[in-house]
Design a protein around this motif. Sequence first.
Motif, PDB file in Angstrom:
ATOM      1  N   UNK A  59     -33.189-135.114 -32.359  1.00 43.90           N
ATOM      2  CA  UNK A  59     -34.622-135.388 -32.399  1.00 43.90           C
ATOM      3  C   UNK A  59     -35.030-135.530 -33.854  1.00 43.90           C
ATOM      4  N   UNK A  60     -35.929-136.469 -34.114  1.00 44.96           N
ATOM      5  CA  UNK A  60     -36.365-136.677 -35.499  1.00 44.96           C
ATOM      6  C   UNK A  60     -37.754-137.295 -35.519  1.00 44.96           C
ATOM      7  N   UNK A  61     -38.437-137.135 -36.651  1.00 42.08           N
ATOM      8  CA  UNK A  61     -39.739-137.744 -36.884  1.00 42.08           C
ATOM      9  C   UNK A  61     -39.553-139.019 -37.701  1.00 42.08           C
ATOM     10  N   UNK A  62     -40.212-140.088 -37.269  1.00 42.34           N
ATOM     11  CA  UNK A  62     -40.135-141.361 -37.966  1.00 42.34           C
ATOM     12  C   UNK A  62     -41.554-141.899 -38.137  1.00 42.34           C
ATOM     13  N   UNK A  63     -41.651-143.057 -38.756  1.00 47.91           N
ATOM     14  CA  UNK A  63     -42.916-143.769 -38.909  1.00 47.91           C
ATOM     15  C   UNK A  63     -42.820-145.101 -38.170  1.00 47.91           C
ATOM     16  N   UNK A  64     -43.645-145.251 -37.116  1.00 47.51           N
ATOM     17  CA  UNK A  64     -43.735-146.543 -36.433  1.00 47.51           C
ATOM     18  C   UNK A  64     -44.781-147.389 -37.130  1.00 47.51           C
ATOM     19  N   UNK A  65     -44.687-148.693 -36.975  1.00 45.83           N
ATOM     20  CA  UNK A  65     -45.632-149.562 -37.679  1.00 45.83           C
ATOM     21  C   UNK A  65     -46.017-150.746 -36.808  1.00 45.83           C
ATOM     22  N   UNK A  66     -47.281-151.130 -36.925  1.00 47.19           N
ATOM     23  CA  UNK A  66     -47.823-152.345 -36.316  1.00 47.19           C
ATOM     24  C   UNK A  66     -48.461-153.134 -37.440  1.00 47.19           C
ATOM     25  N   UNK A  67     -47.780-154.149 -37.889  1.00 46.51           N
ATOM     26  CA  UNK A  67     -48.250-154.858 -39.074  1.00 46.51           C
ATOM     27  C   UNK A  67     -48.124-153.964 -40.292  1.00 46.51           C
ATOM     28  N   UNK A  68     -49.248-153.761 -40.965  1.00 45.39           N
ATOM     29  CA  UNK A  68     -49.257-152.883 -42.148  1.00 45.39           C
ATOM     30  C   UNK A  68     -49.693-151.462 -41.818  1.00 45.39           C
ATOM     31  N   UNK A  69     -50.017-151.215 -40.551  1.00 41.40           N
ATOM     32  CA  UNK A  69     -50.482-149.890 -40.127  1.00 41.40           C
ATOM     33  C   UNK A  69     -49.298-149.031 -39.709  1.00 41.40           C
ATOM     34  N   UNK A  70     -49.237-147.790 -40.230  1.00 41.20           N
ATOM     35  CA  UNK A  70     -48.162-146.863 -39.909  1.00 41.20           C
ATOM     36  C   UNK A  70     -48.735-145.632 -39.225  1.00 41.20           C
ATOM     37  N   UNK A  71     -47.968-145.053 -38.302  1.00 41.73           N
ATOM     38  CA  UNK A  71     -48.383-143.820 -37.627  1.00 41.73           C
ATOM     39  C   UNK A  71     -47.151-142.998 -37.281  1.00 41.73           C
ATOM     40  N   UNK A  72     -47.275-141.664 -37.262  1.00 42.62           N
ATOM     41  CA  UNK A  72     -46.120-140.796 -36.989  1.00 42.62           C
ATOM     42  C   UNK A  72     -45.621-140.948 -35.562  1.00 42.62           C
ATOM     43  N   UNK A  73     -44.319-140.779 -35.397  1.00 41.47           N
ATOM     44  CA  UNK A  73     -43.684-141.036 -34.114  1.00 41.47           C
ATOM     45  C   UNK A  73     -42.458-140.133 -34.001  1.00 41.47           C
ATOM     46  N   UNK A  74     -42.234-139.566 -32.816  1.00 42.19           N
ATOM     47  CA  UNK A  74     -41.074-138.701 -32.619  1.00 42.19           C
ATOM     48  C   UNK A  74     -40.087-139.370 -31.669  1.00 42.19           C
ATOM     49  N   UNK A  75     -38.806-139.323 -32.060  1.00 38.07           N
ATOM     50  CA  UNK A  75     -37.713-139.838 -31.241  1.00 38.07           C
ATOM     51  C   UNK A  75     -36.885-138.673 -30.713  1.00 38.07           C
TER      52      UNK A  75
END
Length: 452
Positions: free
Chosen positions: A284-300
């Motif tokens: 399990x890890x924390x990553x940064x997802x992105x939509x265009x130039x917008x980033x938000x925290x995301x867990x896998x």
Amino acid sequence: MNSINQNHDKNDLLNFIHEFVSLIGLGKITQRVNFKRRTNLTLFQLLKWLLMVKLSGRSLYRATTSQSFTSRTVRNVLNDGRINWQRLVCLIAQALIKHLRPLIDHRRRLAFIVDDTLFSREYARTTELLARAYDHDQGRFCRGYRALTLGWSDANTFLPVNYALMSSKTPRNVLGRPAQTTDQRSLAGRRRHQAQRKMTSVVIELIQQALKNGVPAQYVLFDSWFSSPTAFHQLKQLGLDGLGMLKRSAKVSYFYRGRQLSVKAIYQLLKASNYHPKSAYQYSCLVQAHVGTLHFPFRLVFVANRHRRSSYLVLGTTQTQLRPNEIIQLYGRRWQIENYFKFAKQYLRLDKSQIQSYDGLCGHLAVVMLAYDLLAWQERQVKDDRTLGDLFYWLNAALPDIALADALVWLLNQLKSLLKKEVALRKSVIETLLGHFLTHLPAVLTRELVSA
């Protein structure tokens, strides 16, 4: 004595349906879904009769007719494109959830569940917007629709909340007649336009409509077909956290340790590190997802595939505060919608309707969901181990089929009682009528009546 038990069971069923429709206020709800037919009948009366039909496991053509209307009247109402069937399902679910809330622990995570199932119409030819739909079970295309369904769950009870009967956005895949109306100022036009759009965008509309009608939720659970950074971001904009299975695609990347990596690359990086796989999950890890130039925290969360030890599954969520075990447990609730599809097809004739109109099929789906709500509510009320299938057969037993010979025996017994009392008719006249009646019956029935 047997007939007394049958009447008692039937009265129990009628009381059961009356209690349910009174609980959710179905009479007031039907006044808010744009029912504008010029008739003395109300939508409330028709829906109560349709509930009886669904619980008896019969089609409209074989159902016992009502004294107030015919099955043709019911079909005409179902085919009425002005009725907002989607809102009807939303309002019924909202009213039922309102009564369930005091029984739900405040620590429960309320969630929407999204999925679709095949609505097969294999023998149809000219049904409006009929399309080539892919059957995932058989691995082939067939005639029909995709029944996109939005459900609600508190981990104990599942309720269908909203739906859309999807056709195809590709014109060459549409096999039936084109849409009768494309005027989006009308409800019928908007419904047909919705059926020919991408399902990922329609899902957001269904969720927005459910939230607008007061259905509470914190999460949205879905399979890999809806999982994309854009979908997660749209749900976050609605105040909901998405949780779903991710595709192991090289086209979608996440920022991890300062680099933009795919899910496969992240897994290989974790596997090569000193992290040891857990018992319930691998990594399990924390990553940064992105939509265009917008980033938000995301867990896998990487989970071992039980069917293939060399493979793995990937879960993702925007709720980074959840522990991996909680993510796996919450995603397991998604299976409830699969159970709903199986039950609706096996018991409530979800994909066995003989209606040919697109609006009528939308109304048919709404009635199936109403019947399922009724059974789910009953399962929540009773404290026993009966499944929804057991409840269906229990209610179906309250609607026994009376054999023709039994009905004729009852008729003859009533006429004989008149003979004894000699009320209103002369004895000789009744004897003559009985003899004339018996001579015109088939020989098999005559022998049964004489022996009875």
